[in-house]
Design an enzyme around this catalytic site. Structure first.
Site, PDB file in Angstrom:
ATOM      1  N   ARG A 164      24.772  -3.122  -5.141  1.00  0.00           N
ATOM      2  CA  ARG A 164      24.855  -2.927  -6.591  1.00  0.00           C
ATOM      3  C   ARG A 164      24.415  -1.520  -6.984  1.00  0.00           C
ATOM      4  O   ARG A 164      24.984  -0.924  -7.896  1.00  0.00           O
ATOM      5  CB  ARG A 164      24.032  -4.004  -7.306  1.00  0.00           C
ATOM      6  N   TYR A 205      33.137  -5.836 -10.160  1.00  0.00           N
ATOM      7  CA  TYR A 205      32.746  -6.397  -8.852  1.00  0.00           C
ATOM      8  C   TYR A 205      31.267  -6.203  -8.541  1.00  0.00           C
ATOM      9  O   TYR A 205      30.570  -5.472  -9.222  1.00  0.00           O
ATOM     10  CB  TYR A 205      33.650  -5.926  -7.732  1.00  0.00           C
ATOM     11  N   GLU A 206      30.807  -6.960  -7.530  1.00  0.00           N
ATOM     12  CA  GLU A 206      29.380  -7.083  -7.191  1.00  0.00           C
ATOM     13  C   GLU A 206      28.572  -7.627  -8.382  1.00  0.00           C
ATOM     14  O   GLU A 206      27.400  -7.320  -8.548  1.00  0.00           O
ATOM     15  CB  GLU A 206      28.810  -5.729  -6.731  1.00  0.00           C
ATOM     16  N   GLY A 207      29.218  -8.457  -9.185  1.00  0.00           N
ATOM     17  CA  GLY A 207      28.562  -9.051 -10.345  1.00  0.00           C
ATOM     18  C   GLY A 207      28.931  -8.326 -11.615  1.00  0.00           C
ATOM     19  O   GLY A 207      28.622  -7.153 -11.787  1.00  0.00           O
ATOM     20  N   GLN A 236      24.894  -9.155 -14.561  1.00  0.00           N
ATOM     21  CA  GLN A 236      23.765  -8.236 -14.418  1.00  0.00           C
ATOM     22  C   GLN A 236      22.794  -8.396 -15.591  1.00  0.00           C
ATOM     23  O   GLN A 236      21.569  -8.354 -15.417  1.00  0.00           O
ATOM     24  CB  GLN A 236      24.257  -6.786 -14.367  1.00  0.00           C
TER      25      GLN A 236
END
Length: 594
Positions: free
Chosen positions: A297, A438-440, A445
């Site tokens: 992240r 992406y990646e949350g 977040q």
């Protein structure tokens, strides 16, 4: 345009704001010095500028999938990867015991910024590989480490993360992929994964997939997910590659951007079961996968900032060259370069100020990551881990959301030409869009920020950071930066009000806090970015007193900090009002009325 690595800005953020000299004194990092880092970044800049940047536009044409389930990388990418591997760039922060260089995350992040700016699609291959290396190194058996880590650390093999399934996106409790014990210590893996970055390609000899799957007796939900290594090619006892595993790329996604990065739909076990190897203990896979999430992240936050830097450079170049209309207020009817027009300057300054703040905050978070991992005093390591936990969703969410705005401004500076693909700036706009997803996603977040990172620790880290902000504001006032100090102090006060609101509402009515969670994330990004810019102004003023000072560069730091304080920090008041007083209107409307 030819990308130019912003080496002075990177070094300033590294040395003055992220305190690289102190990071190099941590146990295990003694061989890292400022001089070594300068040499690494100098060579990294050459590689980014001369190898990666020239093929960025070629990458936009995309990788090619074939009916035999193979994927050919975009033109120039395979050769660039070989050069990348031969130069040792993959191993910057890979473990030294497995052939990597074991450098601080702070140094690696600085180099990664240049890869991401020069060629975002290419940079995703090493990012995912290093994430897989980290998960394997922390959780796999010594036998698995010995087989996979040396070749992954060198870049001979690449790695992927296989989390998402058609029915399981952000909610990984819905994962259905199966893992059945074979009896010899291996497992047969079956299922389909989607959105797999660099899931198939021809750049490396092998691809090591990290796959989330369920054992037959696994409990339901996230507590029943295990993590497996599933290589594209099986590895023989002598270390050489063996038979092709039962793993196929059945298609590539057609995407808005990052076309040079093949995003694969992966099918495991179409012919009886792909052979996989359990990482760590059964049913703990999700926790293992999240080991690499902080790095990943943070890396995505750097991506957002880096593609913004590339778009900013393109906008400045165009603004210097494009002649259009007389200067405002000038009696001379001759056209001038548009960089002389006030609104174009406003757009360029808005881009520049945010990028510098984001770079500093990302590097500061990377330094905290290094301290959390290596600081010899346990209490300091723990404090820095809490700091990392709090900062990561902000760096990831704020940098990437603003990348959408910054790259859009770059298009706007170009006017109609920005809408034309041949100009090139539209690619940065399209490429940037994925980073906030992406990646949350930003929403995830933000929920993490208000819940696990603020409410769960009763606001301790948030309040510590805001006190640091206020300390800097006092120093700015003493140094004569009156407006910067006043606006930073006011922003910190608004942020403290929002922290108090979250703590008051999260326990009894979390939906109220959640309604303003993304605005809170943005607010904290702006405030902490302002803190970094204030610190930069103080350093710049002090260095200007030196006889050999780079006056132009340092004066620009001060002007940019002033712009940030006068144009960006005032946004905090409006965001705070929406967070504290606007939750009800977010939630009130009946679903049927949307």
């Amino acid at each position: 345009m030819i990308y130019k690595a912003p080496s002075k800005d990177i070094r300033f953020a590294l040395n003055e704001l992220a305190e690289l000299p102190a990071i190099c004194t941590l146990p295990g990092y003694e061989d890292c010095t400022v001089e070594l880092t300068d040499a690494i970044l100098e060579e990294g800049a050459k590689f980014a500028e001369n190898v990666l940047a020239p093929i960025n536009k070629l990458g936009d044409k995309g990788a090619k999938w074939s009916p035999d389930f193979s994927v050919t990388a975009a033109e120039g990418f395979k050769d660039a990867w070989q050069q990348y591997v031969e130069a040792g760039w993959v191993g910057l922060r890979a473990p030294a015991e497995f052939g990597g260089q074991g450098l601080p995350a702070l140094v690696a992040i600085a180099a990664e910024e240049m890869w991401c700016s020069a060629n975002l699609a290419f940079s995703l291959a090493p990012l995912l590989t290093l994430g897989a290396v980290e998960a394997i190194n922390h959780h796999a058996s010594e036998e698995l480490k010995a087989v996979y880590l040396p070749r992954m650390s060198s870049g001979e093999w690449t790695g992927t993360m296989n989390l998402t399934e058609p029915q399981a996106g952000s909610d990984l409790a819905q994962v259905r992929s199966k893992a059945v014990p074979v009896g010899d210590g291996s497992y047969k893996i079956s299922g389909q994964k989607i959105f797999i970055t660099w899931g198939e390609h021809d750049m490396a000899d092998n691809i090591v997939h990290l796959v989330l799957a369920r054992l037959p007796d696994a409990p339901a939900g996230v507590k029943g997910i295990s993590l497996f290594i599933v290589p594209k090619f099986l590895v023989n006892a002598d270390g050489r590659l063996g038979a092709r595993n039962d793993v196929r790329c059945v298609s590539l996604e057609h995407k808005l951007g990052i076309h040079g990065s093949p995003t694969a739909v992966m099918s495991f076990g179409d012919e009886g079961g792909a052979i996989g190897y359990l990482v760590g203990e059964a049913n703990k896979g999700l926790g293992y996968m999240f080991t690499m999430m902080n790095h990943a992240r943070l890396g995505v936050g750097v991506e957002g900032m880096a593609v913004s830097e590339r778009a900013y450079q393109k906008a400045v170049e165009y603004a210097r060259e494009r002649v259009q209309s007389r200067a405002v207020g000038s009696p001379d009817s001759a056209g001038v370069a548009i960089i002389r027009h006030p609104d174009v300057r406003r757009m360029l300054m808005t881009m520049k100020a945010q990028i510098e703040a984001q770079r500093a905050l990302a590097f500061y978070a990377a330094a905290a990551l290094d301290r959390a991992a290596r600081h010899p005093v346990a209490s300091e390591a723990a404090r820095n881990q809490a700091l990392v936990n709090f900062l990561i969703p902000i760096v990831k969410g704020w940098n990437t959301e603003q990348a959408n705005e910054i790259t859009s401004l770059a298009v706007q500076v170009h006017g109609g030409m920005g809408f034309i693909e041949e100009t090139g700036v539209a690619q940065y706009y399209r490429d940037a869009r994925i980073t906030a997803i992406y990646e949350g996603t930003t929403g995830i977040q933000a929920l993490d920020l208000i819940g696990r990172k603020t409410a769960a620790e009763d606001g301790a880290t948030a309040r510590w950071l805001l006190e640091e902000v206020r300390t800097t504001a006092r120093k700015l006032a003493a140094a004569g930066f009156d407006t910067v100090a006043a606006n930073l102090e006011a922003a910190a006060k608004d942020a403290e009000r929002c922290v108090a609101f979250i703590l008051e509402t999260f326990g009894g009515n979390p939906a109220l806090a959640a309604a303003g969670s993304v605005p809170f994330l943005k607010l904290m990004g702006i405030v902490l970015g302002g803190w970094m810019m204030g610190r930069a102004a103080l350093v710049a003023k002090a260095q200007l007193a030196d006889d050999d000072a780079d006056a132009g560069f340092l004066s620009a730091k001060i002007v940019t900090a002033r712009f940030y304080a006068e144009h960006l920090l005032p946004q905090v008041g409006g965001l705070a009002a929406a967070i504290v007083h606007g939750a009800d209107s977010v939630l009130e409307l009946d679903e049927e009325l949307f």
